[in-house]
Design an enzyme around this catalytic site. Structure first.
Site, PDB file in Angstrom:
ATOM      1  N   LYS A   1       0.929  -1.135  -0.002  1.00 11.46           N
ATOM      2  CA  LYS A   1      -0.008  -0.085   0.055  1.00 11.46           C
ATOM      3  C   LYS A   1       0.879   1.237   0.073  1.00 11.46           C
ATOM      4  O   LYS A   1       1.962   1.137   0.677  1.00 11.46           O
ATOM      5  CB  LYS A   1      -1.101   0.108   1.219  1.00 11.46           C
TER       6      LYS A   1
ATOM      7  N   HIS B   1      -6.650 -13.423  -7.625  1.00 10.41           N
ATOM      8  CA  HIS B   1      -7.414 -12.597  -6.974  1.00 10.41           C
ATOM      9  C   HIS B   1      -8.730 -12.334  -7.682  1.00 10.41           C
ATOM     10  O   HIS B   1      -8.776 -12.728  -8.681  1.00 10.41           O
ATOM     11  CB  HIS B   1      -6.678 -11.095  -7.173  1.00 10.41           C
TER      12      HIS B   1
END
Length: 473
Positions: free
Chosen positions: A168, A287
């Protein structure tokens, strides 16, 4: 006088596609739909309509029905059940002959089962709740490139869940800073770092530069720690050709694992990439971006347990599965159900977990579930209890948000994980005694102590939207 060979016109679907006395065959593909019919459409007609539109039927009788064995190829609605607590809808069980579907093609399966039928006017809402794939069909699919045991052997990691972190902010970092963030996490104790689902090849960070800096981080962290490390390099791309180009480069530079967004990237691309990974010794992380568009509405769409089965057939070594305790949607019992679907060789019908059919995977390898989304050290006891050893516990903000930095966040999670595993192995009920386990471990880990203080008030206590229908017989 002319011979009349068939009756033209529109007939009730139930006349052909509703067969309550049908005996299910071992080779049938079975599906259960939750159907909300339009006003005035009774259950048998609605169920038969779904069976017809998802198999051989059309809106009117056609003379070409006489050119095939319609009775063999048609789908059959064979059972109807109530949905507990909701009299606006019902469950319809439908059997499809295996020869309706191309071998090894999840694309073809979905084109029939969740194709035009979902726009059919006879139903107000329609949800595919579960599918039983017969072993005869399972064996035509490649499945996971390697599976859980082979991954453990490749990564040389045994006896505990694997530990990961999504970098992140997910967008905006330069390739060099991105690689630095990976290195700090890996040297701090992580097994994996990860591209987020929408990290592809944007102007701020092109894919090749990201791959190079990340591999430098992996090699440096491996040299310092003596452990095998990895990073999920996302090869999802605008075209299959570009996807394979990125995968080939990842292999060339020595990456052990790549990543694909299997729903947005497409099932055809995913199956091809899984086959490539199998042939090239590369692990494949999957994902599930976009899944909630399909599975979150409890009355319309596709349940995630079906998306899980489709992924296991299509191929992937990891799959995001929710966390139960984090920020993302996930009923506990339903989550345990699809974790079983990912990992086990044989799954028994278990309505308490939302599993409608026995499912035999034969010798097909299992998929490792990935717990990710709003989790931190306080969740570790519950995560180890829920997911067990054959899983990846992935902390993004719960690693990178540590006040002392990425390496400290990784160290805190590694200490918490190993403390929970050790306590569990001694017979401690860690989900109940987790606070004591973590507090004791924190006496010897200042990184864990600070992490516990930082996130002690952080909870995600929103109610689950898609709950199990619990009163099944």
């Amino acid at each position: 006088m002319a011979v009349k060979t068939y009756n033209a016109g529109v007939k009730d679907y139930r006349n052909t596609y509703w067969e309550p006395d049908y005996s299910v065959k071992d080779t049938d593909i079975l599906a259960v739909f939750k159907i909300t019919p339009q006003a005035g459409v009774d259950r048998e007609e609605a169920a038969a309509a779904v069976a017809a539109e998802s198999s051989t039927g059309t809106w009117t009788t056609v003379w070409t029905d006489l050119l095939t064995d319609l009775d063999y190829y048609k789908g059959r609605a064979y059972r109807i059940e109530d949905v507990p607590g909701d009299d606006t809808c019902f469950y319809a069980f439908i059997a499809y002959p295996i020869d309706l579907f191309e071998e090894g093609s999840v694309v073809n399966v979905f084109t029939s089962l969740v194709g035009n039928v979902f726009g059919f006017k006879a139903v107000r809402a329609l949800r595919l709740e579960d599918v039983r794939f017969p072993i005869a069909y399972v064996k035509t699919c490649g499945g996971p490139p390697h599976g859980i045991q082979v991954e453990r052997d490749i990564m040389n990691k045994y006896g505990r869940p694997l530990l990961g972190c999504t970098i992140k902010p997910k967008l905006g970092l330069s390739a060099k800073n991105y690689g630095r963030a990976c290195y700090e996490g890996l040297r701090g104790g992580l097994d994996f770092t990860k591209d987020d689902e929408n990290v592809n090849s944007q102007p701020f960070m092109r894919w090749r530069q990201r791959f190079d800096f990340v591999m430098e981080a992996i090699q440096k962290a491996e040299a310092e720690t003596g452990e095998r490390k990895g990073h999920y390099l996302n090869v999802t791309a605008p075209t299959p050709e570009e996807m394979y180009k990125r995968a080939e480069y990842a292999k060339e530079i020595g990456a052990p694992i790549i990543m694909h967004d299997y729903i947005t990237g497409g099932f055809c691309a995913n199956t091809g990439l899984a086959n490539w990974c199998r042939d090239n010794g590369m692990l494949l992380h999957i994902h599930r971006a976009m899944h909630a568009v399909l599975d979150r509405n409890p009355h319309h769409g596709i349940h995630f347990r079906v998306l899980t089965k489709i992924l296991r057939l299509s191929g992937g070594d990891h799959l995001h599965s929710g966390t139960v305790v984090g920020k993302l949607e996930g009923d506990r019992e339903a989550t345990l159900g699809w974790i079983d679907i990912m990992r086990d060789r044989f799954i028994k019908e278990d309505r308490s977990r939302g599993i409608f059919f026995d499912q035999d995977w034969g010798s097909m390898p299992g998929v490792m579930p990935v717990a990710s989304g709003g989790i931190h050290v306080w969740h570790m006891p519950a995560l180890v209890t829920i997911f067990g050893d054959d899983s990846v516990l992935q902390f993004g903000g719960g690693t990178l948000g540590h006040p002392w930095g990425n390496a400290a966040g990784a160290a805190a999670n590694r200490v918490a994980l190993e403390a929970c595993v050790e306590a569990r192995n001694r017979g401690v009920a860690i989900e109940k005694e987790g606070k004591a386990v973590l507090t004791e471990a924190a006496k010897h880990s200042p990184e864990l102590k600070i992490a516990m203080e930082t996130w002690k008030e952080i909870k995600f206590e929103f109610d689950t939207v898609d709950k199990l229908d619990v009163a099944h017989k």
